[in-house]
Design a protein around this motif. Sequence first.
Motif, mmCIF file in Angstrom:
data_model
loop_
_atom_site.group_PDB
_atom_site.id
_atom_site.type_symbol
_atom_site.label_atom_id
_atom_site.label_comp_id
_atom_site.label_asym_id
_atom_site.label_seq_id
_atom_site.Cartn_x
_atom_site.Cartn_y
_atom_site.Cartn_z
ATOM 1 N N VAL A 52 0.911 -1.169 -0.095
ATOM 2 C CA VAL A 52 -0.047 0.039 0.116
ATOM 3 C C VAL A 52 1.014 1.354 -0.002
ATOM 4 C CG1 VAL A 52 -1.771 1.429 1.108
ATOM 5 C CG2 VAL A 52 -1.942 -1.145 1.123
ATOM 6 N N PRO A 53 0.761 1.963 -1.137
ATOM 7 C CA PRO A 53 1.524 3.086 -1.064
ATOM 8 C C PRO A 53 1.589 4.270 -0.148
ATOM 9 C CG PRO A 53 -0.054 3.246 -3.056
ATOM 10 C CD PRO A 53 -0.015 2.025 -2.273
ATOM 11 N N VAL A 54 0.552 4.619 0.131
ATOM 12 C CA VAL A 54 0.202 5.623 1.276
ATOM 13 C C VAL A 54 -0.887 5.127 2.157
ATOM 14 C CG1 VAL A 54 -0.633 8.098 1.214
ATOM 15 C CG2 VAL A 54 0.560 7.333 -0.729
ATOM 16 N N VAL A 55 -0.795 5.396 3.382
ATOM 17 C CA VAL A 55 -1.637 5.259 4.462
ATOM 18 C C VAL A 55 -2.007 6.620 5.094
ATOM 19 C CG1 VAL A 55 -1.976 4.252 6.663
ATOM 20 C CG2 VAL A 55 -0.769 2.956 4.985
ATOM 21 N N ASP A 56 -3.180 7.174 4.618
ATOM 22 C CA ASP A 56 -3.629 8.447 4.993
ATOM 23 C C ASP A 56 -4.736 8.290 6.141
ATOM 24 O OD1 ASP A 56 -5.757 7.526 3.587
ATOM 25 O OD2 ASP A 56 -5.552 9.232 1.973
ATOM 26 N N THR A 57 -5.340 9.203 6.714
ATOM 27 C CA THR A 57 -6.227 9.032 7.806
ATOM 28 C C THR A 57 -7.498 8.119 7.243
ATOM 29 O OG1 THR A 57 -5.943 11.216 8.127
ATOM 30 C CG2 THR A 57 -7.570 10.338 9.383
ATOM 31 N N MET A 58 -7.898 8.417 5.676
ATOM 32 C CA MET A 58 -8.614 7.589 5.463
ATOM 33 C C MET A 58 -8.837 6.015 5.043
ATOM 34 S SD MET A 58 -11.484 7.050 2.874
ATOM 35 C CE MET A 58 -10.580 7.181 1.021
ATOM 36 N N VAL A 59 -7.327 5.681 4.762
ATOM 37 C CA VAL A 59 -7.009 4.303 4.730
ATOM 38 C C VAL A 59 -6.838 3.842 6.129
ATOM 39 C CG1 VAL A 59 -4.989 2.799 3.942
ATOM 40 C CG2 VAL A 59 -5.867 4.890 2.367
ATOM 41 N N ALA A 60 -6.392 4.508 6.996
ATOM 42 C CA ALA A 60 -6.403 3.876 8.294
ATOM 43 C C ALA A 60 -7.453 3.629 8.820
ATOM 44 C CB ALA A 60 -5.470 4.860 9.293
ATOM 45 N N HIS A 61 -8.660 4.502 8.340
ATOM 46 C CA HIS A 61 -9.807 4.333 9.128
ATOM 47 C C HIS A 61 -10.429 3.095 8.655
ATOM 48 C CE1 HIS A 61 -14.169 5.383 9.971
ATOM 49 N NE2 HIS A 61 -14.377 5.151 8.608
ATOM 50 N N HIS A 62 -10.385 2.932 7.181
ATOM 51 C CA HIS A 62 -10.884 1.623 6.799
ATOM 52 C C HIS A 62 -10.251 0.387 7.387
ATOM 53 C CE1 HIS A 62 -13.267 3.424 3.983
ATOM 54 N NE2 HIS A 62 -12.160 4.132 3.044
ATOM 55 N N VAL A 82 0.726 -6.017 9.383
ATOM 56 C CA VAL A 82 2.346 -6.174 9.072
ATOM 57 C C VAL A 82 2.566 -5.522 7.988
ATOM 58 C CG1 VAL A 82 2.102 -8.364 10.426
ATOM 59 C CG2 VAL A 82 2.015 -8.237 7.915
ATOM 60 N N GLY A 83 4.016 -5.477 7.732
ATOM 61 C CA GLY A 83 4.487 -4.637 6.572
ATOM 62 C C GLY A 83 4.464 -3.242 6.805
ATOM 63 N N ILE A 84 4.714 -2.713 7.889
ATOM 64 C CA ILE A 84 4.779 -1.365 8.065
ATOM 65 C C ILE A 84 6.345 -0.680 7.936
ATOM 66 C CG2 ILE A 84 4.328 0.637 9.830
ATOM 67 C CD1 ILE A 84 2.099 -1.046 11.075
ATOM 68 N N ARG A 85 6.093 -0.034 6.812
ATOM 69 C CA ARG A 85 7.403 0.349 6.428
ATOM 70 C C ARG A 85 7.860 1.768 7.042
ATOM 71 N NH1 ARG A 85 6.081 2.381 1.036
ATOM 72 N NH2 ARG A 85 4.136 1.308 1.394
ATOM 73 N N PRO A 86 9.130 2.136 7.171
ATOM 74 C CA PRO A 86 9.450 3.109 8.039
ATOM 75 C C PRO A 86 8.602 4.542 7.551
ATOM 76 C CG PRO A 86 11.345 2.327 7.264
ATOM 77 C CD PRO A 86 10.272 1.538 6.592
ATOM 78 N N GLU A 87 8.493 4.769 6.231
ATOM 79 C CA GLU A 87 7.717 6.020 5.786
ATOM 80 C C GLU A 87 6.344 6.059 6.037
ATOM 81 O OE1 GLU A 87 9.334 3.934 4.043
ATOM 82 O OE2 GLU A 87 8.252 3.775 1.928
ATOM 83 N N ILE A 88 5.819 4.706 6.237
ATOM 84 C CA ILE A 88 4.262 4.599 6.793
ATOM 85 C C ILE A 88 4.241 5.028 8.216
ATOM 86 C CG2 ILE A 88 2.500 2.930 6.835
ATOM 87 C CD1 ILE A 88 3.116 3.560 3.798
ATOM 88 N N ALA A 89 5.205 4.403 9.197
ATOM 89 C CA ALA A 89 5.172 4.749 10.495
ATOM 90 C C ALA A 89 5.173 6.120 10.663
ATOM 91 C CB ALA A 89 6.268 3.891 11.164
ATOM 92 N N GLN A 90 6.004 6.789 9.934
ATOM 93 C CA GLN A 90 6.169 8.072 10.016
ATOM 94 C C GLN A 90 4.994 9.021 9.781
ATOM 95 O OE1 GLN A 90 9.522 8.898 7.482
ATOM 96 N NE2 GLN A 90 10.736 9.314 9.360
#
Lengths: 120, 133, 276
Positions: free
Chosen positions: C201-211, C229-237
């Motif tokens: 998943v390229p981008v995790v924004d508020t909407m994606v997180a909500h889903h 699982v599979g949380i990349r550093p930039e996603i964690a940030q």
Amino acid sequence: MNVRIPILKLRDTLIVSIQWELDDQTAIQFQEDLLTKLHETSARGVVIDLTSIDFIDSFIAKVLGDVISMSSLMGARVVITGIQPAVAITLIELGIRLEDVMTALDLENGLDKLQLELEA
Amino acid sequence: MSNQSSVEIQTEWDIVAARQLGRNVAKELGFGTVDQARITTAISELARNIYLYAGQGRIEIQRLTENGINGILIIAADNGPGIPDIRKVMEDGFSTSGGLGAGLPGVKRLMDDFKIETTLGEGTDIRATKWLR
Amino acid sequence: MNKQMARYIQENMTEIISNWQEMMKNEKGERSFEVMPAELMDQTSREFAELMTSNLLESHQAYESRLNDFAEKVVRYGWSITFVTKAINHFGEIVFAGMERDGVINSDNLRAFAEEFNKWITPIRDSTIDTYSKTWERTVSLQKIALQELSASLIPVFDKVSVMPLVGTIDTERARLIMENLLEGVVKHRAEVILLDITGVPVVDTMVAHHIIQAADAVRLVGAKCMLVGIRPEIAQTIVTLGINLNEFTTTSTLQRGVEQALAWTNRKIVEVDEV
């Protein structure tokens, strides 16, 4: 046609299988019956199986939530089992999260989970 | 077969009748199990609102076809007191009946289109549509 | 006049096409022509020229079918709609300039010819844009179906443990589909722990997180447990920067660690055995 939901006792657990669509009266009657039975038997666990239920609205959800809180006040743990995917999705979309509710895939799993919980 | 049917809501039993009607129509239209549950639940919520707040009213189920797409329309109409502050009831977590506060925003999320018209002292008319994808 | 125009174009076809190609190559910001092999470019140019003369000479039906073929082709080649419009305009300009130079168009008939050109170019432009956008819409809807087919299946890896890899951008419609597949899969495979892998998943924004949170909630209701699982550093940030609360979630960086955790939850672990 006011039908009562049968509540079975197996050792120290009460087992309830809801087999048909709940109307308001039956739901409230069930709440009373379960609490009375808990009091009579001093059971420590309850499994409510919802495999046959194909929708839950906010009223039924509230009754279920209340039953769980009330049972826990009376010292019994409740596990809800067999919530269908369609039911889970509608509940979430309605905004009902049923937090802190123990759930299991089916009756068997539910009894296992309850056993672990009671032993702990 | 008529493509419109309705249930008068006067007692708690009528809520059950309304959602059974809705579920049957949804099934006939070919909605999947998840959408059937969404539609049935939405009807149950709307019918209960009528029963609780207006005392009596009507749930109407219509089959729709628009641009070749089939759908189901739920109309919940009553001549009750109306809703004083629509914005507020459309907020999540607002409930005056001591329920879980799912209410109208929940119904809106379950359906595809949602329209509400209300006049104080005259009544409320809610229309919610689900399209068959 | 139509006949005159058509005759001029046919007689000077090679010259017109080469002028036109020159003009199109000079268009800035367009790479459609540069990346095309010379042979293909010549062929496409000729087809284009035939299309341009088709509505002067041929029946309406023949013109329509050429137009459809051409629009489909340029969509496939990735020509932009701006580029296509320019191509039509430039073609007209070249023919007009050429006919003026050769004296077919002179000050006496200038106005009449200008009108005739307009009548020639405008319908081509309109119908090309129309066909282009229709072809484009069809391509988009086909891609949408392809994307849905690609969406999310639940893969059992061990007894009671399943993985769902999520790939690509998650919008509301896909989120619904993912949720349905996820829950049906949980019940079907009797999974007790689900690993949602968001590596793809390229981008995790508020909407994606909500889903994702909603899906996990629903999984909990049917009686299983979700792990992210599979949380990349930039996603964690981004998750922390946006203030998204995933505290109720068990999360790990890799699928491998997730699987170990899932086995631990179901009272199992992986052991190495001595060689026999």
